[in-house]
Design a protein around this motif. Structure first.
Motif, PDB file in Angstrom:
ATOM      1  N   THR A  39       4.226  -3.232  22.353  1.00 47.20           N
ATOM      2  CA  THR A  39       5.775  -3.281  22.353  1.00 47.20           C
ATOM      3  C   THR A  39       6.063  -1.975  23.098  1.00 47.20           C
ATOM      4  O   THR A  39       6.251  -1.285  22.904  1.00 47.20           O
ATOM      5  CB  THR A  39       6.301  -4.037  21.121  1.00 47.20           C
ATOM      6  OG1 THR A  39       6.726  -2.849  20.430  1.00 47.20           O
ATOM      7  CG2 THR A  39       5.727  -4.642  20.132  1.00 47.20           C
ATOM      8  N   ASP A  44      11.003  -6.112  23.352  1.00 50.33           N
ATOM      9  CA  ASP A  44      11.317  -6.791  24.236  1.00 50.33           C
ATOM     10  C   ASP A  44      10.196  -7.911  24.864  1.00 50.33           C
ATOM     11  O   ASP A  44      10.018  -9.079  24.750  1.00 50.33           O
ATOM     12  CB  ASP A  44      12.572  -6.875  25.100  1.00 50.33           C
ATOM     13  CG  ASP A  44      13.780  -6.655  25.102  1.00 50.33           C
ATOM     14  OD1 ASP A  44      14.131  -6.752  23.943  1.00 50.33           O
ATOM     15  OD2 ASP A  44      14.317  -5.600  25.991  1.00 50.33           O
ATOM     16  N   ARG A  51       7.202 -11.586  26.753  1.00 50.89           N
ATOM     17  CA  ARG A  51       8.728 -11.743  25.952  1.00 50.89           C
ATOM     18  C   ARG A  51       8.421 -12.996  24.917  1.00 50.89           C
ATOM     19  O   ARG A  51       8.821 -14.227  24.899  1.00 50.89           O
ATOM     20  CB  ARG A  51      10.001 -12.192  27.258  1.00 50.89           C
ATOM     21  CG  ARG A  51      10.725 -11.333  25.930  1.00 50.89           C
ATOM     22  CD  ARG A  51      12.196 -12.002  27.129  1.00 50.89           C
ATOM     23  NE  ARG A  51      12.043 -10.557  27.788  1.00 50.89           N
ATOM     24  CZ  ARG A  51      12.580 -10.209  29.135  1.00 50.89           C
ATOM     25  NH1 ARG A  51      12.469 -10.931  29.350  1.00 50.89           N
ATOM     26  NH2 ARG A  51      12.396  -9.085  29.287  1.00 50.89           N
ATOM     27  N   TYR A  53       9.948 -14.964  21.761  1.00 49.07           N
ATOM     28  CA  TYR A  53      10.906 -16.047  21.689  1.00 49.07           C
ATOM     29  C   TYR A  53      12.413 -14.785  20.479  1.00 49.07           C
ATOM     30  O   TYR A  53      10.800 -14.913  19.163  1.00 49.07           O
ATOM     31  CB  TYR A  53      11.558 -17.950  21.324  1.00 49.07           C
ATOM     32  CG  TYR A  53      12.384 -17.637  20.612  1.00 49.07           C
ATOM     33  CD1 TYR A  53      13.205 -18.746  21.729  1.00 49.07           C
ATOM     34  CD2 TYR A  53      12.242 -18.410  19.731  1.00 49.07           C
ATOM     35  CE1 TYR A  53      14.229 -19.045  21.387  1.00 49.07           C
ATOM     36  CE2 TYR A  53      13.745 -18.859  18.954  1.00 49.07           C
ATOM     37  CZ  TYR A  53      14.699 -19.301  20.139  1.00 49.07           C
ATOM     38  OH  TYR A  53      15.325 -19.872  19.650  1.00 49.07           O
ATOM     39  N   ARG A  54      13.133 -15.248  20.703  1.00 45.15           N
ATOM     40  CA  ARG A  54      13.743 -14.520  19.157  1.00 45.15           C
ATOM     41  C   ARG A  54      14.574 -15.062  19.024  1.00 45.15           C
ATOM     42  O   ARG A  54      15.685 -16.045  19.599  1.00 45.15           O
ATOM     43  CB  ARG A  54      14.929 -12.789  19.525  1.00 45.15           C
ATOM     44  CG  ARG A  54      13.623 -11.996  19.996  1.00 45.15           C
ATOM     45  CD  ARG A  54      13.300 -10.729  19.204  1.00 45.15           C
ATOM     46  NE  ARG A  54      13.372 -10.171  20.224  1.00 45.15           N
ATOM     47  CZ  ARG A  54      11.534  -8.596  19.538  1.00 45.15           C
ATOM     48  NH1 ARG A  54      11.235  -9.981  18.141  1.00 45.15           N
ATOM     49  NH2 ARG A  54      11.089  -9.015  20.076  1.00 45.15           N
ATOM     50  N   VAL A  55      14.854 -15.895  17.868  1.00 43.35           N
ATOM     51  CA  VAL A  55      15.797 -16.651  16.852  1.00 43.35           C
ATOM     52  C   VAL A  55      17.573 -15.710  16.860  1.00 43.35           C
ATOM     53  O   VAL A  55      17.546 -15.065  16.232  1.00 43.35           O
ATOM     54  CB  VAL A  55      15.675 -16.732  15.396  1.00 43.35           C
ATOM     55  CG1 VAL A  55      17.060 -17.736  15.002  1.00 43.35           C
ATOM     56  CG2 VAL A  55      14.349 -16.968  15.324  1.00 43.35           C
ATOM     57  N   GLU A  56      18.625 -17.032  17.584  1.00 45.83           N
ATOM     58  CA  GLU A  56      19.674 -16.623  17.377  1.00 45.83           C
ATOM     59  C   GLU A  56      20.074 -16.351  16.425  1.00 45.83           C
ATOM     60  O   GLU A  56      20.400 -17.263  15.518  1.00 45.83           O
ATOM     61  CB  GLU A  56      20.393 -17.479  18.632  1.00 45.83           C
ATOM     62  CG  GLU A  56      22.093 -16.485  18.442  1.00 45.83           C
ATOM     63  CD  GLU A  56      23.096 -17.338  19.431  1.00 45.83           C
ATOM     64  OE1 GLU A  56      23.720 -18.484  19.284  1.00 45.83           O
ATOM     65  OE2 GLU A  56      21.724 -17.952  20.509  1.00 45.83           O
ATOM     66  N   ARG A 105      23.435 -11.079  16.181  1.00 43.99           N
ATOM     67  CA  ARG A 105      22.161 -11.108  17.791  1.00 43.99           C
ATOM     68  C   ARG A 105      22.116 -11.786  18.530  1.00 43.99           C
ATOM     69  O   ARG A 105      21.042 -13.157  17.782  1.00 43.99           O
ATOM     70  CB  ARG A 105      20.652 -10.995  15.797  1.00 43.99           C
ATOM     71  CG  ARG A 105      21.120  -9.605  15.144  1.00 43.99           C
ATOM     72  CD  ARG A 105      20.055  -9.017  14.496  1.00 43.99           C
ATOM     73  NE  ARG A 105      19.939 -10.037  13.708  1.00 43.99           N
ATOM     74  CZ  ARG A 105      18.821 -10.200  13.081  1.00 43.99           C
ATOM     75  NH1 ARG A 105      17.906  -9.283  13.507  1.00 43.99           N
ATOM     76  NH2 ARG A 105      18.964 -11.415  11.905  1.00 43.99           N
ATOM     77  N   ARG A 106      21.248 -11.766  19.490  1.00 42.99           N
ATOM     78  CA  ARG A 106      21.341 -12.984  20.557  1.00 42.99           C
ATOM     79  C   ARG A 106      20.433 -12.213  21.818  1.00 42.99           C
ATOM     80  O   ARG A 106      20.634 -11.234  21.655  1.00 42.99           O
ATOM     81  CB  ARG A 106      22.627 -13.091  21.533  1.00 42.99           C
ATOM     82  CG  ARG A 106      23.187 -14.077  20.830  1.00 42.99           C
ATOM     83  CD  ARG A 106      24.615 -15.493  21.686  1.00 42.99           C
ATOM     84  NE  ARG A 106      24.040 -15.564  22.058  1.00 42.99           N
ATOM     85  CZ  ARG A 106      24.488 -16.537  23.810  1.00 42.99           C
ATOM     86  NH1 ARG A 106      25.724 -16.306  23.847  1.00 42.99           N
ATOM     87  NH2 ARG A 106      23.981 -17.723  24.273  1.00 42.99           N
ATOM     88  N   GLN A 107      19.306 -13.044  22.023  1.00 46.97           N
ATOM     89  CA  GLN A 107      18.628 -12.228  23.135  1.00 46.97           C
ATOM     90  C   GLN A 107      18.995 -11.753  24.441  1.00 46.97           C
ATOM     91  O   GLN A 107      19.458 -13.128  24.660  1.00 46.97           O
ATOM     92  CB  GLN A 107      16.679 -13.492  23.173  1.00 46.97           C
ATOM     93  CG  GLN A 107      16.364 -12.866  24.356  1.00 46.97           C
ATOM     94  CD  GLN A 107      14.546 -13.302  23.742  1.00 46.97           C
ATOM     95  OE1 GLN A 107      14.873 -14.321  22.998  1.00 46.97           O
ATOM     96  NE2 GLN A 107      13.739 -13.202  24.904  1.00 46.97           N
TER      97      GLN A 107
END
Length: 193
Positions: A39, A44, A51, A53-56, A105-107
């Motif tokens: 990473t 990221d 990349r 996916y990151r949960v909001e 927390r947002r990507q």
């Protein structure tokens, strides 16, 4: 010419093959890069190009300068709750204190965390302890808006000169409305005498 001796048993071969496969697998594991190498520094990208996916995650009440300006000392608890929402934390042992905590927390954006403490004296609002970096509504929306249009944004309104330059709409006579469906005749509502 025989390579296998007559006294060698073929039963030991599966065990030898499994042992060789295990040694090769373990040898390959020593060549794998560490997770920190996979990473980037910010976490990221994985392997430099993937990349994940990151949960909001959004928790708590969004409190802005406008909302905090609307609450005044002396307001009852119910009115403060109507304006600011239910507090995230209330304590039975500290009934005079309400804690409003907001995290997001947002990507693609920096994580945000704010903590506002509302103090009461009896049923009346005493004071509000808020950090100095509480944003206005406009600043908050700008901080979480990850959509950035490319190029110039389209013009959404005409100037007064452009409105006057437009041709006047053509006048049309109102069309006669004809009844649709079958025309029915109903008996009179009052009895005939």
């Amino acid at each position: 010419m025989r390579l296998i001796s007559p006294d060698a048993s073929p039963r030991g071969w599966p065990l030898t093959g499994a042992l060789a496969l295990a040694l090769l697998t373990l040898g390959g594991c020593s060549q794998m890069p560490k997770l920190s190498e996979l990473t980037s520094a910010t976490g990221d990208k994985v392997l430099g190009f993937v990349r994940p996916y990151r949960v909001e995650v959004v928790q708590g009440n969004v409190l802005t300068k406008e909302l905090l300006a609307s609450v005044k000392p002396g307001m009852p608890r119910a009115q403060v709750q109507d304006l600011l929402g239910s507090p995230m934390l209330t304590d039975v042992f500290h009934e005079e204190r309400w804690d409003y905590i907001f995290t997001i927390r947002r990507q693609g954006t920096e994580p945000q965390r704010r903590h506002v403490v509302v103090w009461f004296e009896g049923d009346a609002l005493k004071s509000v302890d808020a950090p100095s970096d509480i944003p206005t509504e406009r600043d908050f929306v700008a901080s979480i808006n990850s959509f950035k249009p490319k190029g110039d944004s389209p013009k959404l309104a005409l100037s007064e000169a452009e409105r006057k330059a437009l041709p006047a709409p053509a006048k049309q006579a109102p069309a006669a409305v004809e009844p649709m469906g079958p025309v029915r005749s109903y008996p009179p509502l009052e009895p005939r005498s």
